[in-house]
Design a protein around this motif. Sequence first.
Motif, PDB file in Angstrom:
ATOM      1  N   GLY A 227       0.788  -1.220   0.000  1.00 44.79           N
ATOM      2  CA  GLY A 227       0.000   0.000   0.000  1.00 44.79           C
ATOM      3  C   GLY A 227       0.819   1.269   0.000  1.00 44.79           C
ATOM      4  O   GLY A 227       0.293   2.345   0.316  1.00 44.79           O
ATOM      5  N   ALA A 228       2.096   1.200  -0.344  1.00 40.97           N
ATOM      6  CA  ALA A 228       2.937   2.393  -0.382  1.00 40.97           C
ATOM      7  C   ALA A 228       2.706   3.163  -1.674  1.00 40.97           C
ATOM      8  O   ALA A 228       2.209   2.631  -2.668  1.00 40.97           O
ATOM      9  N   ALA A 229       3.083   4.450  -1.649  1.00 42.63           N
ATOM     10  CA  ALA A 229       2.800   5.313  -2.795  1.00 42.63           C
ATOM     11  C   ALA A 229       3.569   4.887  -4.035  1.00 42.63           C
ATOM     12  O   ALA A 229       3.000   4.798  -5.127  1.00 42.63           O
ATOM     13  N   HIS A 230       4.876   4.640  -3.893  1.00 44.69           N
ATOM     14  CA  HIS A 230       5.680   4.261  -5.062  1.00 44.69           C
ATOM     15  C   HIS A 230       6.878   3.448  -4.603  1.00 44.69           C
ATOM     16  O   HIS A 230       8.023   3.907  -4.659  1.00 44.69           O
ATOM     17  N   PRO A 231       6.666   2.189  -4.144  1.00 46.01           N
ATOM     18  CA  PRO A 231       7.760   1.423  -3.532  1.00 46.01           C
ATOM     19  C   PRO A 231       8.610   0.630  -4.509  1.00 46.01           C
ATOM     20  O   PRO A 231       9.456  -0.161  -4.066  1.00 46.01           O
ATOM     21  N   SER A 232       8.412   0.796  -5.813  1.00 50.73           N
ATOM     22  CA  SER A 232       9.194   0.007  -6.769  1.00 50.73           C
ATOM     23  C   SER A 232       9.167   0.688  -8.126  1.00 50.73           C
ATOM     24  O   SER A 232       8.338   1.557  -8.394  1.00 50.73           O
ATOM     25  N   ASP A 233      10.083   0.264  -8.982  1.00 56.28           N
ATOM     26  CA  ASP A 233      10.110   0.709 -10.371  1.00 56.28           C
ATOM     27  C   ASP A 233      11.027  -0.240 -11.128  1.00 56.28           C
ATOM     28  O   ASP A 233      11.775  -1.018 -10.524  1.00 56.28           O
ATOM     29  N   ALA A 234      10.974  -0.184 -12.445  1.00 55.27           N
ATOM     30  CA  ALA A 234      11.783  -1.119 -13.237  1.00 55.27           C
ATOM     31  C   ALA A 234      12.005  -0.583 -14.631  1.00 55.27           C
ATOM     32  O   ALA A 234      11.231   0.220 -15.150  1.00 55.27           O
ATOM     33  N   LEU A 241      13.223  -2.641  -5.712  1.00 53.30           N
ATOM     34  CA  LEU A 241      12.149  -2.879  -4.757  1.00 53.30           C
ATOM     35  C   LEU A 241      12.546  -2.312  -3.408  1.00 53.30           C
ATOM     36  O   LEU A 241      13.671  -2.522  -2.938  1.00 53.30           O
ATOM     37  N   ALA A 242      11.628  -1.596  -2.754  1.00 53.74           N
ATOM     38  CA  ALA A 242      11.857  -1.138  -1.386  1.00 53.74           C
ATOM     39  C   ALA A 242      11.470  -2.254  -0.429  1.00 53.74           C
ATOM     40  O   ALA A 242      10.421  -2.885  -0.585  1.00 53.74           O
ATOM     41  N   LEU A 243      12.313  -2.505   0.572  1.00 59.71           N
ATOM     42  CA  LEU A 243      12.084  -3.580   1.531  1.00 59.71           C
ATOM     43  C   LEU A 243      11.813  -3.004   2.913  1.00 59.71           C
ATOM     44  O   LEU A 243      12.518  -2.090   3.375  1.00 59.71           O
ATOM     45  N   ASP A 244      10.781  -3.542   3.560  1.00 57.73           N
ATOM     46  CA  ASP A 244      10.430  -3.183   4.928  1.00 57.73           C
ATOM     47  C   ASP A 244      11.214  -4.107   5.863  1.00 57.73           C
ATOM     48  O   ASP A 244      10.863  -5.273   6.045  1.00 57.73           O
ATOM     49  N   SER A 249      14.703   0.872   6.241  1.00 52.24           N
ATOM     50  CA  SER A 249      14.294   0.244   4.988  1.00 52.24           C
ATOM     51  C   SER A 249      15.499   0.034   4.088  1.00 52.24           C
ATOM     52  O   SER A 249      16.556   0.654   4.277  1.00 52.24           O
ATOM     53  N   ARG A 250      15.345  -0.852   3.114  1.00 56.60           N
ATOM     54  CA  ARG A 250      16.435  -1.166   2.189  1.00 56.60           C
ATOM     55  C   ARG A 250      15.939  -1.083   0.755  1.00 56.60           C
ATOM     56  O   ARG A 250      14.735  -1.143   0.482  1.00 56.60           O
ATOM     57  N   LEU A 251      16.900  -0.941  -0.148  1.00 57.39           N
ATOM     58  CA  LEU A 251      16.615  -0.900  -1.580  1.00 57.39           C
ATOM     59  C   LEU A 251      17.291  -2.097  -2.231  1.00 57.39           C
ATOM     60  O   LEU A 251      18.514  -2.228  -2.185  1.00 57.39           O
ATOM     61  N   LEU A 252      16.486  -2.977  -2.823  1.00 49.50           N
ATOM     62  CA  LEU A 252      16.990  -4.192  -3.447  1.00 49.50           C
ATOM     63  C   LEU A 252      16.800  -4.087  -4.954  1.00 49.50           C
ATOM     64  O   LEU A 252      15.691  -3.838  -5.429  1.00 49.50           O
ATOM     65  N   ALA A 253      17.876  -4.265  -5.703  1.00 45.06           N
ATOM     66  CA  ALA A 253      17.829  -4.227  -7.163  1.00 45.06           C
ATOM     67  C   ALA A 253      18.090  -5.619  -7.710  1.00 45.06           C
ATOM     68  O   ALA A 253      19.067  -6.272  -7.338  1.00 45.06           O
ATOM     69  N   ARG A 265      21.048  -1.989  -0.803  1.00 48.08           N
ATOM     70  CA  ARG A 265      21.532  -0.831  -0.058  1.00 48.08           C
ATOM     71  C   ARG A 265      20.572  -0.485   1.078  1.00 48.08           C
ATOM     72  O   ARG A 265      19.350  -0.529   0.909  1.00 48.08           O
ATOM     73  N   THR A 266      21.133  -0.114   2.220  1.00 48.25           N
ATOM     74  CA  THR A 266      20.357   0.331   3.367  1.00 48.25           C
ATOM     75  C   THR A 266      20.110   1.831   3.247  1.00 48.25           C
ATOM     76  O   THR A 266      21.031   2.602   2.957  1.00 48.25           O
ATOM     77  N   LEU A 267      18.867   2.246   3.486  1.00 46.70           N
ATOM     78  CA  LEU A 267      18.492   3.652   3.378  1.00 46.70           C
ATOM     79  C   LEU A 267      18.517   4.310   4.748  1.00 46.70           C
ATOM     80  O   LEU A 267      19.027   3.740   5.706  1.00 46.70           O
ATOM     81  N   GLY A 268      17.934   5.518   4.852  1.00 44.16           N
ATOM     82  CA  GLY A 268      18.128   6.306   6.065  1.00 44.16           C
ATOM     83  C   GLY A 268      16.993   6.311   7.055  1.00 44.16           C
ATOM     84  O   GLY A 268      17.122   6.923   8.115  1.00 44.16           O
ATOM     85  N   SER A 269      15.849   5.665   6.761  1.00 46.56           N
ATOM     86  CA  SER A 269      14.721   5.694   7.685  1.00 46.56           C
ATOM     87  C   SER A 269      13.920   4.415   7.536  1.00 46.56           C
ATOM     88  O   SER A 269      14.056   3.693   6.539  1.00 46.56           O
ATOM     89  N   PRO A 270      13.037   4.120   8.504  1.00 46.86           N
ATOM     90  CA  PRO A 270      12.200   2.925   8.382  1.00 46.86           C
ATOM     91  C   PRO A 270      10.993   3.120   7.483  1.00 46.86           C
ATOM     92  O   PRO A 270      10.263   2.163   7.208  1.00 46.86           O
TER      93      PRO A 270
END
Length: 672
Positions: A227-234, A241-244, A249-253, A265-270
């Motif tokens: 239900g996130a606004a824009h948690p992925s793209d390709a 993909l954004a990971l909870d 949170s993390r960014l998985l490619a 990659r690990t991001l800066g907030s949950p």
Amino acid sequence: MVGSRQRTGGRSGPASRIRLALGLVAGAVAIALCTVLTDRFVLHAEWWQVRHTVTADPVAPQAAIGPPPGPLTASWERTTPMHHGPVAGYDSVAYDVAQGQVIVASGDGLEVRDARTGDSRWSYRRSGWTLLGWASTRSRLIAYFERDGHRGERLFAGFDALSGGLLWRREGERPAAASRATLRFPAGAGVALATDEERRTVSGRSAETGARVWERRLPGRCRLFEGAAHPSDAREKLAALALDCPGRSRLLALDPATGRVVFDRTLGSPESPEVAMLDGVTLASDGTALRAFGPKGSLLAAWKGDAVCGDEMCPAVIADGRLVVVHHPEGERRPRHEEGEGGEGGEGERSTDDENGDQERYGDSAARMEAVDVSSGALVWRRAVPAYAALAQAGDRIYALRPRLSEALLPAGVDIVSPDRGAATTAPAPLAVDPDLPGVRPWMAAAGGLLYVAYAESPPRPEGRARLAALRGGATGTGPAELGGVPESDWPDACELLSRPDLAKEHLDAYVRRPTRAHVGSVKLPHAVSCTYEPPEPGRPKKGESGKQGKGGKGPGRSGEPSPGGTRSGGPSASPGGTPDPGKEPIIRGLTVSVRWVAPNEGTAGRLLDALRSTQAQARPRRDLGDEAYELGPTAGTIALRVGRVIVVVDTDRPPGAAARIAYRLRHPARP
């Protein structure tokens, strides 16, 4: 005498009980069979649920070019109603342009149109189902539906993108990290990404057959955001993909063809980040910074700040090997290298004087546009710009959408920006855009010499709709392109629209006028575009006015008819010192008369006024004012009207009805 099988006491024999039991079993089987058949061949039957059209007409791809600099006009326009289904938050409309077609995705289903003409090519809808996701890869489209009121009933369907032919259907799985804002989920290399009920695995399904190609479990205790606004793209070669995850949170490619992890990659907030994928660059905005990652996951650049992108992803494109990003001024850029923002071999920044000049020009609404070299991370140029709502790239041009051409003017604007040094030209667009309306984020794409712009509208109320306009180059005219070809001299002075008799009739002759001027790009309008009338302080004699006095009335139209809402006989109600007498006439407060636009002809002005009406939550026609007029908002304090090819807006705070009286004077002035 015939013997009876009925036993004494009225009890039946064993044969009767067997027949009764068999009858009950047969009845139960019949009921169950009818239920199953009804559910399968009636309730779940495709013949009544599906509305599917296909096409055999060919379509040619479009060249990667947009319209040239200069005025723009609409080639075609189409609207799509918002679909308010049972799942809250998934009522948006999304667009894409590919292979000579425009894809329109909403909760109602898929609709594919010819990108050149806007004509419908094919569509797919399911009655009683809501489209909650879609994806595109190569020449295939994938749609994801859920049955209304039964979220456990899910359906994937694959289509040939050009003909609309149905290729396959699958039930059970869910799309991986579908966007609530665009309904889109990641796909690439002929594979669409799906997930399980717990959102802890990612699998790839063939866009050709729907068969599972690969499956991967997410790392650690991570799972996909829901239900996130824009948690992925390709893109075709990479999916992000954004990971909870616990903590942050993390960014998985991933490589969509094989499921191989390209970077993590690990991001800066949950919080769930907004993710955008460009050619070779992945962007992630998580409320602490906007980060740009290269194709292998190296940090290209970062803009720190919790408001660097606001509530949505920063507009960004790739052009000429440069990442061009628009962000809020609070975002302080942190380059990959520390030898300076310009970097070695970069072209450097614009001068501080230029940047300060842009800041003064755009005021508090100014944003920053920066170009970063993708190969080195060096800053190439930076400048202050309006708060662009969307960007698009085609060839060697970047198209930037201004919700307003200028703060005081009505139409939207399009800047054409050079990726080389950031130089821009401006032209009006025949649109009225309110980026705060729900349903569709302002969106742009350029192809085939056309510029496609999508934005939200209020009607039909309360549902709303999205409008897609295909713009092409228009007639240049004799005036500057920034004004749509209309000469500056054709613009009236807003402080002279009401003549002296008009002011006297409405008891405004003692009011002080405060003019507001405007400019578009390098063009400065010679007259005031807005005039605010302020009552003088009580008891103070009338002083010199800031604006020019009306001379004989130079409004757009003239006629000597009584004012609507009742006429008042007698001259101006003012004291000898020039101050209105509150005991005889209510003082008009907050009166502003604005010239919002001068169009090249009445037809264009009428369409632009209608576009303004379509962005308002409430708009009521007033047939007694001007050629076209509307009351805007919950009260009658704002009147927008067209007089010839001039669009004027009258605003008042009080008393009620004052705006209508003033608007009437613009078309029907008082006699001297």
